[in-house]
Design an enzyme around this catalytic site. Structure first.
Site, mmCIF file in Angstrom:
data_model
loop_
_atom_site.group_PDB
_atom_site.id
_atom_site.type_symbol
_atom_site.label_atom_id
_atom_site.label_comp_id
_atom_site.label_asym_id
_atom_site.label_seq_id
_atom_site.Cartn_x
_atom_site.Cartn_y
_atom_site.Cartn_z
ATOM 1 N N GLU A 31 47.006 12.668 -79.370
ATOM 2 C CA GLU A 31 47.585 11.740 -80.331
ATOM 3 C C GLU A 31 48.594 10.827 -79.637
ATOM 4 O OE1 GLU A 31 49.245 13.170 -83.976
ATOM 5 O OE2 GLU A 31 47.349 14.063 -84.627
ATOM 6 N N HIS A 89 51.008 6.500 -85.547
ATOM 7 C CA HIS A 89 50.410 7.525 -84.705
ATOM 8 C C HIS A 89 48.902 7.500 -84.866
ATOM 9 C CE1 HIS A 89 50.397 10.014 -88.389
ATOM 10 N NE2 HIS A 89 49.524 10.797 -87.767
ATOM 11 N N HIS A 91 45.037 9.450 -84.912
ATOM 12 C CA HIS A 91 44.247 10.640 -85.221
ATOM 13 C C HIS A 91 42.984 10.563 -84.372
ATOM 14 C CE1 HIS A 91 45.950 11.644 -89.511
ATOM 15 N NE2 HIS A 91 46.825 11.851 -88.552
ATOM 16 N N ASP A 102 51.893 15.060 -91.758
ATOM 17 C CA ASP A 102 52.234 13.638 -91.693
ATOM 18 C C ASP A 102 53.108 13.252 -92.870
ATOM 19 O OD1 ASP A 102 50.648 13.245 -89.409
ATOM 20 O OD2 ASP A 102 48.933 12.528 -90.565
#
Length: 162
Positions: A31, A89, A91, A102
């Site tokens: 990630e 961020h 995935h 999250d």
């Protein structure tokens, strides 16, 4: 605007989103994680008549740890200023919805972006602090050249110190 409230986030600079997608591709299969920072619209050519801020920068916090299913940062190193508006961020699984973990971190900020593999132009979504999908237009903004940050002389430094 009421006391203590933040100006609305009116969009994200296309160049900033491109940078994030490239960083997510580089981090894959782990990630990628960063902090979104914004610039007042009034400071950007072509957006001076808009009320709010535009996401123009992404900070990567030192000592951020990342793996295939999560990434964590040292929260105490995140700037606590008006420019910080949320997080971004990736995935690596490609899933474009926030996990329960999250959602727990979304409280700090007003916009959170998730990028999904393969990190193409449509492989991202924006969410609010509750984890609900929100609009985040991609804007054609002229950002300053990063090299210009280092464009100074000793004379400039001496003048600043006076």
């Amino acid at each position: 605007m009421r006391l203590g409230s933040r100006p609305p986030v009116v969009g994200i600079a296309a160049e900033t989103l491109d940078f994030a997608r490239e960083a997510a591709r580089d981090a894959h299969p782990n990630e990628y994680l960063g902090v979104l920072q914004a610039t007042p619209s009034a400071d950007l050519d072509g957006f001076r008549d808009r009320d709010g801020v535009v996401v123009t920068d992404i900070l990567v916090i030192p000592a951020t740890k990342s793996g295939p299913t999560s990434a964590t940062m040292r929260r105490h190193l995140v700037p606590n200023d008006n420019r910080t508006v949320g997080s971004i961020h990736s995935h690596p699984s490609g899933v474009l919805r926030p996990s329960d973990e999250d959602r727990q971190t979304f409280g700090a900020g007003v916009v959170h972006v998730i990028l999904g593999a393969p990190y193409g132009p449509d492989d991202w979504r924006a969410f609010d602090s509750e984890g609900e999908r929100r609009s985040l237009p991609v804007l054609d903004v002229d950002l300053p050249d990063p090299e210009s940050f280092f464009d100074f002389t000793q004379e400039d430094i001496d003048e600043e110190l006076e």
